[in-house]
Design an enzyme around this catalytic site. Structure first.
Site, mmCIF file in Angstrom:
data_model
loop_
_atom_site.group_PDB
_atom_site.id
_atom_site.type_symbol
_atom_site.label_atom_id
_atom_site.label_comp_id
_atom_site.label_asym_id
_atom_site.label_seq_id
_atom_site.Cartn_x
_atom_site.Cartn_y
_atom_site.Cartn_z
ATOM 1 C CD GLU A 286 48.927 49.453 55.691
ATOM 2 O OE1 GLU A 286 49.528 49.619 54.617
ATOM 3 O OE2 GLU A 286 48.055 48.578 55.837
ATOM 4 C CG HIS A 307 79.610 41.521 57.590
ATOM 5 N ND1 HIS A 307 80.972 41.317 57.718
ATOM 6 C CD2 HIS A 307 79.018 40.530 58.298
ATOM 7 C CE1 HIS A 307 81.191 40.231 58.451
ATOM 8 N NE2 HIS A 307 80.018 39.729 58.819
ATOM 9 C CE LYS A 421 46.187 53.206 47.806
ATOM 10 N NZ LYS A 421 45.172 52.390 48.460
HETATM 11 O O1 PA5 Z 1 46.655 46.254 54.775
HETATM 12 C C1 PA5 Z 1 46.065 46.825 53.890
HETATM 13 O O2 PA5 Z 1 44.895 47.197 54.026
HETATM 14 C C2 PA5 Z 1 46.745 47.116 52.566
HETATM 15 O O3 PA5 Z 1 48.044 46.680 52.542
HETATM 16 C C3 PA5 Z 1 45.982 46.419 51.464
HETATM 17 O O4 PA5 Z 1 46.000 45.033 51.699
HETATM 18 C C4 PA5 Z 1 46.621 46.725 50.127
HETATM 19 O O5 PA5 Z 1 46.594 48.106 49.911
HETATM 20 C C5 PA5 Z 1 45.883 46.030 49.014
HETATM 21 O O6 PA5 Z 1 44.544 46.390 48.996
HETATM 22 P P1 PA5 Z 1 43.496 45.524 48.198
HETATM 23 O O7 PA5 Z 1 43.474 44.167 48.788
HETATM 24 O O8 PA5 Z 1 42.181 46.233 48.335
HETATM 25 O O9 PA5 Z 1 43.968 45.486 46.761
#
Ligand code: PA5
Length: 445
Positions: A286, A307, A421
């Site tokens: 990310e 394996h 989304k």
């Molecule tokens: O790293 C990030 O920003 C994401 O993985 C969020 O943590 C994840 O989408 C969850 O978001 P939220 O904490 O707003 O529910």
């Protein structure tokens, strides 16, 4: 020092000169981070978190964990991505992936809201039958679909089982400090709340209440975890690659990437590392995978995956490099039993500690993969304690930031996760998405 980078096996892939040549870029990345002048500079709270955290909240986390430990058989951490991976990684690494099956005086821990599976929700509801339950919903935004749906389900279960008043004592919420619907709702309902700091993104949040409350519920030493991270923070202040293993890891990744090594495989030799690999994949994927750039983060657990994926790594497309976490001390020694019949021909191993066999498998694999053209570096970790893991967590977070800046991306945003989304909300009929829905449905035929 709990973490050391061993780059001895890289000599045929990365030269000393290349490291010298990348030093100015590393120094620039360091300056951007420490002067807070780089992209994403409003998300740098994690850099000082190991020492600069809310001590009053830290004490409340411990008190809440003790209350939860006393009052329930099952604790459910509801969250997704950065709001759950860190906690699960630490719990499985320091305790065990089989934590729920071990003898203990802390609650079983389950994770919900990290998928869209009716089967998973139904299964967990059945597991909860006849048990005392506490839940911790963890969502910075408070509106993420997966945890929001799970929160509806388990809040209803608690209210049905204990009444609204009783449920209030069993619901813990970790969310944004002031903004957001979940904070307002929790304050009105009277739930105890913990904070996801404004300047800490989800994937960098394991050392906030996001990770710390579930980790403390599991009976893990959260002071030790923070102290390990604080020691790492102190250790990696000098940008000189000869003095900074964390920055050296970031630099080597970029040197290899520029030579076409576009996939990094994080390798472990202990099944308890599996969820740490998942946390690491989110952190790097990310942070770096944007602007049509970035190393693809993959992971394996050996010898299991030798394996299955071993053939590809040894002999497939040569776009890979491996980063092996080598854990030096094991809390358990296990001598291999003798078999008088020697039916498997393995009596030459009788009495040998399984840890030594593992270490030998690692050395053998390392040499074979290097010979096969896969650059390998080792991150040597002293042990599996909370302290050492806290150290490693900070090592990876800092290296990720430096690596992202060297790569030329903003390591702290994640614009790409919104695309699916929007499509999903449109297709599900969310008000305001009508035009988009028609267009997507036409494309789906
Ligand atoms: O790293 C990030 O920003 C994401 O993985 C969020 O943590 C994840 O989408 C969850 O978001 P939220 O904490 O707003 O529910």
């Amino acid at each position: 020092m709990s973490v050391r980078l061993n780059a001895n096996y890289l000599s045929s892939f990365v030269s000393a000169e290349e490291l010298t040549n990348i030093q100015p870029q590393v120094t620039l990345a360091h300056d951007l981070l420490t002067s807070r002048a780089g992209a994403g500079n409003d998300f740098l709270g994690w850099t000082t978190l190991p020492v600069d955290y809310d001590k009053e909240e830290f004490a409340r986390i411990k008190a809440a964990a003790a209350k939860i430990q006393k009052s329930c058989d099952i604790f459910i951490a509801i969250g997704i991505g950065g709001s759950y991976l860190g906690a699960r990684a630490v719990i499985e690494f320091v305790k065990s992936p089989l934590y729920n099956n071990t003898k203990k005086d802390t609650p079983d821990i389950y994770y919900a809201g990290n998928n869209i599976s009716a089967f998973a929700i139904d299964e967990l509801l059945k597991i909860c039958e006849g048990k005392d339950i506490c839940i911790n919903v963890i969502s910075k935004s408070g509106t993420t679909t997966e945890p929001a749906v799970a929160f509806r389900v388990f809040r209803a279960l608690l209210e049905q089982k204990y009444g609204v008043e009783g449920a209030r004592e069993r619901i813990f919420v970790t969310t944004d400090k002031a903004r957001g619907t979940l904070k307002h709702f929790s304050d009105e309902a009277g739930y105890e709340t913990f904070v996801v700091p404004d300047d800490v993104g989800g994937r960098f949040s394991v050392l906030t209440a996001v990770g710390l409350l579930p980790i403390a519920v599991a009976g893990i030493d959260i002071d030790g975890l923070m102290q390990g991270a604080a020691a790492a923070m102190e250790a990696y202040k000098n940008p000189d690659l000869n003095a900074n293993d964390c920055y050296k890891y970031a630099a080597i990744r970029n040197i290899l990437y520029r030579k076409g090594k576009t996939t990094e495989i994080l390798v472990g030799y202990e099944p308890y590392q599996t969820m740490l690999n998942e946390w690491w994949k989110q952190l790097y994927g990310e942070s770096e995978g944007k602007d049509q750039r970035g190393i693809f983060p993959a992971s394996v657990i050996f010898s299991t995956d030798l394996h299955s994926l071993g053939q590809y790594i040894q002999d497939g497309n040569r776009n890979l490099f491996e980063t092996v976490i080598a854990i030096e001390e094991s809390p358990v020694i296990y001598p291999i039993p003798n078999d008088p019949a020697n039916i498997d021909g393995l009596n030459f191993l009788s009495g040998m500690d399984l840890n030594l066999v593992k270490k030998t498998a690692m050395q053998a694999t390392l040499l074979a993969h290097v010979d096969g053209g896969v650059p390998n570096m080792l991150i040597e970790l002293h042990d599996k304690s909370a302290y050492s893991l806290g150290y490693l967590i900070y090592f990876f977070e800092l290296a990720c930031a430096i690596s992202g800046y060297i790569l030329g991306v903003n390591p702290f945003n994640q614009p790409g996760v919104e695309a699916y989304k929007k499509n999903m909300f449109a297709l599900l009929g969310k008000p305001g998405y009508e035009d988009m829905r028609a267009e997507l449905e036409a494309r789906l035929g």
